[in-house]
Design a protein around this motif. Structure first.
Motif, PDB file in Angstrom:
ATOM      1  N   GLU A 179       0.852  -1.201   0.000  1.00 34.20           N
ATOM      2  CA  GLU A 179       0.000   0.000   0.000  1.00 34.20           C
ATOM      3  C   GLU A 179       0.878   1.238   0.000  1.00 34.20           C
ATOM      4  O   GLU A 179       2.015   1.198   0.481  1.00 34.20           O
ATOM      5  N   VAL A 180       0.323   2.318  -0.561  1.00 34.34           N
ATOM      6  CA  VAL A 180       1.081   3.573  -0.708  1.00 34.34           C
ATOM      7  C   VAL A 180       0.144   4.725  -0.337  1.00 34.34           C
ATOM      8  O   VAL A 180      -1.036   4.706  -0.715  1.00 34.34           O
ATOM      9  N   LEU A 181       0.656   5.711   0.400  1.00 38.40           N
ATOM     10  CA  LEU A 181      -0.143   6.892   0.750  1.00 38.40           C
ATOM     11  C   LEU A 181       0.360   8.095  -0.040  1.00 38.40           C
ATOM     12  O   LEU A 181       1.578   8.296  -0.152  1.00 38.40           O
ATOM     13  N   VAL A 182      -0.565   8.872  -0.582  1.00 40.29           N
ATOM     14  CA  VAL A 182      -0.166  10.081  -1.338  1.00 40.29           C
ATOM     15  C   VAL A 182      -0.961  11.281  -0.792  1.00 40.29           C
ATOM     16  O   VAL A 182      -2.196  11.255  -0.792  1.00 40.29           O
ATOM     17  N   PRO A 183      -0.254  12.332  -0.323  1.00 36.33           N
ATOM     18  CA  PRO A 183      -0.966  13.565   0.077  1.00 36.33           C
ATOM     19  C   PRO A 183      -1.580  14.192  -1.171  1.00 36.33           C
ATOM     20  O   PRO A 183      -0.936  14.227  -2.228  1.00 36.33           O
ATOM     21  N   ILE A 184      -2.812  14.669  -1.036  1.00 39.46           N
ATOM     22  CA  ILE A 184      -3.537  15.152  -2.218  1.00 39.46           C
ATOM     23  C   ILE A 184      -3.674  16.670  -2.180  1.00 39.46           C
ATOM     24  O   ILE A 184      -4.159  17.240  -1.195  1.00 39.46           O
ATOM     25  N   SER A 185      -3.237  17.315  -3.274  1.00 41.25           N
ATOM     26  CA  SER A 185      -3.422  18.763  -3.378  1.00 41.25           C
ATOM     27  C   SER A 185      -3.921  19.058  -4.799  1.00 41.25           C
ATOM     28  O   SER A 185      -3.341  18.593  -5.774  1.00 41.25           O
ATOM     29  N   PHE A 186      -5.025  19.777  -4.894  1.00 40.01           N
ATOM     30  CA  PHE A 186      -5.653  20.020  -6.212  1.00 40.01           C
ATOM     31  C   PHE A 186      -5.458  21.453  -6.683  1.00 40.01           C
ATOM     32  O   PHE A 186      -5.434  22.388  -5.869  1.00 40.01           O
ATOM     33  N   GLY A 217     -15.141  12.895 -15.083  1.00 39.04           N
ATOM     34  CA  GLY A 217     -13.951  12.480 -15.836  1.00 39.04           C
ATOM     35  C   GLY A 217     -13.466  11.146 -15.295  1.00 39.04           C
ATOM     36  O   GLY A 217     -13.748  10.806 -14.141  1.00 39.04           O
ATOM     37  N   SER A 218     -12.715  10.387 -16.101  1.00 37.91           N
ATOM     38  CA  SER A 218     -12.254   9.074 -15.648  1.00 37.91           C
ATOM     39  C   SER A 218     -11.076   9.197 -14.681  1.00 37.91           C
ATOM     40  O   SER A 218     -10.786   8.280 -13.927  1.00 37.91           O
ATOM     41  N   SER A 219     -10.391  10.346 -14.699  1.00 31.10           N
ATOM     42  CA  SER A 219      -9.337  10.632 -13.717  1.00 31.10           C
ATOM     43  C   SER A 219      -9.074  12.132 -13.763  1.00 31.10           C
ATOM     44  O   SER A 219      -9.528  12.826 -14.693  1.00 31.10           O
ATOM     45  N   THR A 220      -8.305  12.632 -12.805  1.00 35.63           N
ATOM     46  CA  THR A 220      -7.981  14.064 -12.792  1.00 35.63           C
ATOM     47  C   THR A 220      -7.124  14.421 -14.013  1.00 35.63           C
ATOM     48  O   THR A 220      -7.322  15.467 -14.634  1.00 35.63           O
ATOM     49  N   ALA A 221      -6.175  13.528 -14.362  1.00 31.72           N
ATOM     50  CA  ALA A 221      -5.282  13.824 -15.492  1.00 31.72           C
ATOM     51  C   ALA A 221      -6.032  13.752 -16.819  1.00 31.72           C
ATOM     52  O   ALA A 221      -5.774  14.556 -17.730  1.00 31.72           O
ATOM     53  N   ALA A 222      -6.979  12.799 -16.932  1.00 28.44           N
ATOM     54  CA  ALA A 222      -7.762  12.707 -18.177  1.00 28.44           C
ATOM     55  C   ALA A 222      -8.562  13.995 -18.359  1.00 28.44           C
ATOM     56  O   ALA A 222      -8.692  14.516 -19.482  1.00 28.44           O
ATOM     57  N   ALA A 223      -9.090  14.534 -17.257  1.00 28.18           N
ATOM     58  CA  ALA A 223      -9.867  15.778 -17.351  1.00 28.18           C
ATOM     59  C   ALA A 223      -8.956  16.927 -17.802  1.00 28.18           C
ATOM     60  O   ALA A 223      -9.341  17.748 -18.653  1.00 28.18           O
ATOM     61  N   ALA A 224      -7.739  16.985 -17.247  1.00 27.19           N
ATOM     62  CA  ALA A 224      -6.803  18.066 -17.617  1.00 27.19           C
ATOM     63  C   ALA A 224      -6.421  17.967 -19.088  1.00 27.19           C
ATOM     64  O   ALA A 224      -6.481  18.955 -19.830  1.00 27.19           O
ATOM     65  N   ALA A 263     -10.439  22.083 -15.342  1.00 25.94           N
ATOM     66  CA  ALA A 263     -10.296  20.747 -14.758  1.00 25.94           C
ATOM     67  C   ALA A 263      -9.692  20.871 -13.370  1.00 25.94           C
ATOM     68  O   ALA A 263      -8.875  21.768 -13.110  1.00 25.94           O
ATOM     69  N   ILE A 264     -10.097  19.961 -12.485  1.00 27.00           N
ATOM     70  CA  ILE A 264      -9.455  19.861 -11.166  1.00 27.00           C
ATOM     71  C   ILE A 264      -8.438  18.724 -11.274  1.00 27.00           C
ATOM     72  O   ILE A 264      -8.800  17.594 -11.636  1.00 27.00           O
ATOM     73  N   CYS A 265      -7.169  19.028 -10.998  1.00 25.96           N
ATOM     74  CA  CYS A 265      -6.129  18.017 -11.204  1.00 25.96           C
ATOM     75  C   CYS A 265      -4.929  18.300 -10.303  1.00 25.96           C
ATOM     76  O   CYS A 265      -4.946  19.259  -9.516  1.00 25.96           O
ATOM     77  N   ALA A 266      -3.896  17.469 -10.439  1.00 31.32           N
ATOM     78  CA  ALA A 266      -2.667  17.667  -9.661  1.00 31.32           C
ATOM     79  C   ALA A 266      -1.878  18.824 -10.286  1.00 31.32           C
ATOM     80  O   ALA A 266      -1.915  19.010 -11.507  1.00 31.32           O
ATOM     81  N   PRO A 267      -1.132  19.583  -9.465  1.00 34.48           N
ATOM     82  CA  PRO A 267      -0.365  20.723 -10.002  1.00 34.48           C
ATOM     83  C   PRO A 267       0.570  20.296 -11.142  1.00 34.48           C
ATOM     84  O   PRO A 267       0.684  20.984 -12.157  1.00 34.48           O
ATOM     85  N   LEU A 268       1.184  19.112 -10.986  1.00 36.05           N
ATOM     86  CA  LEU A 268       2.185  18.665 -11.959  1.00 36.05           C
ATOM     87  C   LEU A 268       1.580  18.451 -13.346  1.00 36.05           C
ATOM     88  O   LEU A 268       2.148  18.855 -14.363  1.00 36.05           O
ATOM     89  N   LEU A 326      -5.576  28.399 -12.434  1.00 32.92           N
ATOM     90  CA  LEU A 326      -6.428  29.519 -12.009  1.00 32.92           C
ATOM     91  C   LEU A 326      -6.490  29.638 -10.493  1.00 32.92           C
ATOM     92  O   LEU A 326      -6.725  30.719  -9.960  1.00 32.92           O
ATOM     93  N   ALA A 327      -6.323  28.514  -9.789  1.00 32.02           N
ATOM     94  CA  ALA A 327      -6.342  28.544  -8.319  1.00 32.02           C
ATOM     95  C   ALA A 327      -5.611  27.318  -7.793  1.00 32.02           C
ATOM     96  O   ALA A 327      -5.704  26.243  -8.378  1.00 32.02           O
ATOM     97  N   GLU A 328      -4.888  27.503  -6.690  1.00 38.90           N
ATOM     98  CA  GLU A 328      -4.130  26.382  -6.106  1.00 38.90           C
ATOM     99  C   GLU A 328      -4.759  25.953  -4.792  1.00 38.90           C
ATOM    100  O   GLU A 328      -5.517  26.715  -4.190  1.00 38.90           O
ATOM    101  N   ASP A 329      -4.410  24.744  -4.369  1.00 38.64           N
ATOM    102  CA  ASP A 329      -4.878  24.217  -3.073  1.00 38.64           C
ATOM    103  C   ASP A 329      -6.372  24.416  -2.878  1.00 38.64           C
ATOM    104  O   ASP A 329      -6.811  25.031  -1.892  1.00 38.64           O
ATOM    105  N   ILE A 330      -7.150  23.903  -3.807  1.00 35.33           N
ATOM    106  CA  ILE A 330      -8.598  24.135  -3.733  1.00 35.33           C
ATOM    107  C   ILE A 330      -9.335  23.006  -3.005  1.00 35.33           C
ATOM    108  O   ILE A 330     -10.564  23.024  -2.938  1.00 35.33           O
ATOM    109  N   GLY A 331      -8.582  22.054  -2.461  1.00 33.65           N
ATOM    110  CA  GLY A 331      -9.226  20.982  -1.694  1.00 33.65           C
ATOM    111  C   GLY A 331      -9.818  21.541  -0.407  1.00 33.65           C
ATOM    112  O   GLY A 331      -9.245  22.450   0.207  1.00 33.65           O
ATOM    113  N   ASP A 332     -10.974  21.012   0.019  1.00 31.42           N
ATOM    114  CA  ASP A 332     -11.632  21.522   1.230  1.00 31.42           C
ATOM    115  C   ASP A 332     -10.902  21.098   2.500  1.00 31.42           C
ATOM    116  O   ASP A 332     -11.036  21.738   3.534  1.00 31.42           O
TER     117      ASP A 332
END
Ligand SMILES: O=C(O)C(=O)C[C@]1(C(=O)O)C=C[C@@H](O)C=C1
Length: 323
Positions: A81-88, A130-137, A150-155, A166-172
């Motif tokens: 298992e792997v944990l990833v911090p999420i920032s949108f 969308g099927s994933s954040t990257a597919a949406a981007a 699209a809401i996606c990873a900064p990278l 347009l905006a960073e760190d939009i996660g609630d």
């Protein structure tokens, strides 16, 4: 270690970020899949050795597509298992301003994690699944794209798609984390590490009062802590459910093996999905009376009782005293 990996793609998903944490994965063949089922099918049919898929988010809970896909069909095993911090971020084609945005696409779990921000910043925002954040981007680059942002990873916004942010760190929830699992075909269990997790799927026996309590008791009475339990419909008919359970410990530990045997007696359709190292390395204390040593001592004692009984039976001196 596997040499061909698949993952929920395309390139730039959080799932790919999770896969890149696996030693050797950056140098290995990586095959993006368009959804979780497609990724697991690649493992089942042998076109990939292992698949990285999301299973749980700290805000949104279980990823039902994954919970359901690993619970049925040819057996698979979770090996890591792997944990990833999420920032949108909110990304759009260069030139588009925040006030122009109405229709926004992303993965359903990402949308759920940014709902408050959307309500506060984009009046009447419309969600386009969308099927994933990257597919949406990446979809924003299509000439006939039907959404504005699209809401996606900064990278992925900056490097893969060349979009403007347009905006960073939009996660609630700023501390959001998603847990991913690496899944292979059945294989020898990973070694015990002392901080392990075991995942099982237990169909709920029908018309049996107290069945859930009996299932939970298999863990409780052996001192096995649960870190996740979720019910999911089997899809066969209304009211038929299974439980997806994560328990602390490894199947090679006596208390966990004993609990698994108990689950199988109660629900013979129980499916073992693997024992693997916890990503957070957190070891739950094991009560002394449920340690491997306590189980071994208890087994030795029962065997000695049975040996005495059969020795007494053979010598004819084992008759019960008359009342
Ligand atoms: O769309 C992605 O980038 C994914 O990797 C999927 C996924 C998920 O299924 O939860 C992963 C992490 C985020 O929580 C949002 C989406």
């Amino acid at each position: 270690m596997p040499c061909a990996y698949t993952f929920l793609g395309p390139e730039g998903t959080f799932t790919e970020a999770a896969l890149l944490q696996v030693p050797g994965a950056a140098q290995a063949v990586r095959l993006p899949a368009s959804n979780v089922n497609a990724a697991l099918d690649k493992v089942r049919d042998g076109s990939a050795d292992a698949a990285m898929v999301p299973i749980e988010n700290s805000v949104e809970g279980g990823v039902t597509a994954t919970l359901d896909a690993i619970a049925t069909g040819p057996e698979l095993r979770i090996i890591r298992e792997v944990l990833v911090p999420i920032s949108f971020v909110l990304a759009a084609r260069p030139g588009v301003q925040l006030e122009d945005v109405r229709r926004v696409s992303t993965h359903g779990h990402a949308w759920a994690q940014c709902r408050l921000w959307m309500d506060q910043h984009i009046l009447g925002a419309e969600y386009v699944p969308g099927s994933s954040t990257a597919a949406a981007a990446l979809g924003l680059l299509d000439a006939d794209c039907r959404y504005d942002a699209a809401i996606c990873a900064p990278l992925v916004a900056r490097e893969h798609a060349g979009l403007s942010v347009l905006a960073e760190d939009i996660g609630d929830n700023p501390g959001a984390v998603t847990r991913f699992i690496l899944v292979s075909r059945p294989a020898p269990l990973p070694e015990r590490t002392g901080a392990d997790k075991t995942t099982v799927v237990v169909p709920l026996p029908e018309d049996r009062p107290g069945a859930l309590m009996e299932i939970l008791d298999q863990f409780a009475s052996r001192g096995v802590n649960l870190s996740r339990i979720e019910s999911r419909p089997t899809g066969q008919y209304l009211g038929h459910y299974f439980f997806s359970i994560d328990a602390d410990g490894h199947a090679r530990e006596a208390r966990v093996a004993d609990a698994l045997a108990g689950l199988h007696r109660i629900s013979p359709g129980t499916r073992f999905l693997g024992s693997y190292a916890r990503a957070d390395r957190h070891a739950t204390p094991v009560p002394a009376h449920t340690s491997d040593a306590a189980f071994a001592a208890a087994r030795t004692w029962v065997e000695s009782v049975l040996a005495e009984e059969s020795a007494a039976g053979e010598s004819g001196s084992g008759a019960s005293p008359k009342a």
